[in-house]
Design a protein around this motif. Sequence first.
Motif, mmCIF file in Angstrom:
data_model
loop_
_atom_site.group_PDB
_atom_site.id
_atom_site.type_symbol
_atom_site.label_atom_id
_atom_site.label_comp_id
_atom_site.label_asym_id
_atom_site.label_seq_id
_atom_site.Cartn_x
_atom_site.Cartn_y
_atom_site.Cartn_z
ATOM 1 N N ALA A 152 -33.809 7.774 -38.646
ATOM 2 C CA ALA A 152 -34.038 7.347 -37.266
ATOM 3 C C ALA A 152 -33.462 8.368 -36.288
ATOM 4 O O ALA A 152 -34.096 8.708 -35.280
ATOM 5 N N ALA A 153 -32.275 8.874 -36.595
ATOM 6 C CA ALA A 153 -31.663 9.898 -35.735
ATOM 7 C C ALA A 153 -32.543 11.142 -35.659
ATOM 8 O O ALA A 153 -32.692 11.759 -34.597
ATOM 9 N N MET A 154 -33.150 11.506 -36.784
ATOM 10 C CA MET A 154 -33.985 12.700 -36.808
ATOM 11 C C MET A 154 -35.298 12.511 -36.048
ATOM 12 O O MET A 154 -35.878 13.482 -35.555
ATOM 13 N N SER A 155 -35.759 11.282 -35.910
ATOM 14 C CA SER A 155 -36.981 11.060 -35.140
ATOM 15 C C SER A 155 -36.752 11.320 -33.651
ATOM 16 O O SER A 155 -37.702 11.568 -32.907
ATOM 17 N N TYR B 55 -28.408 22.189 -33.579
ATOM 18 C CA TYR B 55 -28.904 22.151 -34.952
ATOM 19 C C TYR B 55 -30.403 21.877 -34.996
ATOM 20 O O TYR B 55 -30.943 21.153 -34.156
ATOM 21 N N THR B 56 -31.040 22.394 -36.014
ATOM 22 C CA THR B 56 -32.355 21.906 -36.391
ATOM 23 C C THR B 56 -32.157 20.616 -37.184
ATOM 24 O O THR B 56 -31.034 20.276 -37.582
ATOM 25 N N ARG B 57 -33.241 19.899 -37.449
ATOM 26 C CA ARG B 57 -33.116 18.702 -38.274
ATOM 27 C C ARG B 57 -32.590 19.049 -39.662
ATOM 28 O O ARG B 57 -31.759 18.318 -40.228
ATOM 29 N N TYR C 175 -24.821 16.495 -42.818
ATOM 30 C CA TYR C 175 -24.587 15.085 -43.156
ATOM 31 C C TYR C 175 -24.355 14.922 -44.651
ATOM 32 O O TYR C 175 -23.452 14.184 -45.072
ATOM 33 N N ALA C 176 -25.162 15.600 -45.463
ATOM 34 C CA ALA C 176 -24.989 15.518 -46.914
ATOM 35 C C ALA C 176 -23.600 16.006 -47.320
ATOM 36 O O ALA C 176 -22.937 15.402 -48.183
#
Length: 353
Positions: free
Chosen positions: A251-254, A281-283, A290-291
């Motif tokens: 959802a954050a990436m959308s 940052y890019t997605r 995050y990972a």
Amino acid sequence: MVYTQDTRPVRHGEELDVNKLERFLRQKLEIPSGDMQIRQFGAGHSNLTYELSVGEEWKVVLRRPPMGPVAPKAHDMEREFKVLQSLHPVYPLAPQPYLYESGNLIGRPFFLMERRDGLVFDHSFPEGVDATEELGRQLSETMVDRLAELHSLDYRNTSLKDMVKPDGFMERQVHGWMKRYEKARTDDVVSGERLKKWLADHIPTSKDASIIHYDYKLNNAMFSKGDPSKMVGLFDWEMTTVGDPLADVGAAMSYWIQQDDPELLKTGLGKPPLTVREGFYTRDEFIHRYAEKSGRDVEDIDFYVTFAYFKLAGIVQQIYYRYKNGQTEDPRFAGMHVFVNHLIRHAEETAGL
């Protein structure tokens, strides 16, 4: 909704009865003497959010549903109030809630919460802030790290455990948003049948459950005036629940638009966000950090991002449905069906269809 430092006069048709509110609130809260003023936060496309103030000493935020009929289970003020009650003690970025009123006073439920002070980064850098690539990188890192921090909390240590059902979360989400999209569909948006079939056929098995914000984006966060890279507030907890943390990342990436995205994706909700600027940052960079921070396997992230675009299409379509059916006159909503169609096509591309 965005909690910028700037408020504006209340929009026509969205006024509140200040005298009735003041009489009620003075019975419930300690409020200094003086006349109460009401102004409105101008951004946001969903709930209506106001600043109530008495002089410079006392300021609070009031949240209420939009005008007109709303989708079932949407805009649940009591639930958001209880979410904040659960989260504020363990995740102080969530503002402190003060009181909930069920709707007898103004005809719709509302709640009050604290008014935070700071910087909001939306379409442009706030006045007085150096617009550097380094700050873009720092803001990006902070956004990732605070999301990973939220996902590290044990929801079983909060009262959220009595409000949620994490088992089967993604199945309910996918099929639930298909139903919502179809119910709000108008004759000028696509059916999305091919995309819906792909989503239903590719639902991953969730590996764990965590508290998820589910509307996590740069302009829902507030940052320190003294250190613009430090987050001091996170808002819009309406969709918060316990579920698959990768759904929250998706959802954050959308919302995390990048420079090489299609123009309509950049401008579908207004001006392009700051995340298109150099330094942010890019997605892929967001997901990679995050990972690292969370230790989670992000192998299936393409599914979650694809679903997020479809879910966003559903949210926007619900807003457009209200506009097309005369339930709101907000001119910002007039062309949202174009964005809905673009989101469906973009999700199909993300899915490889």
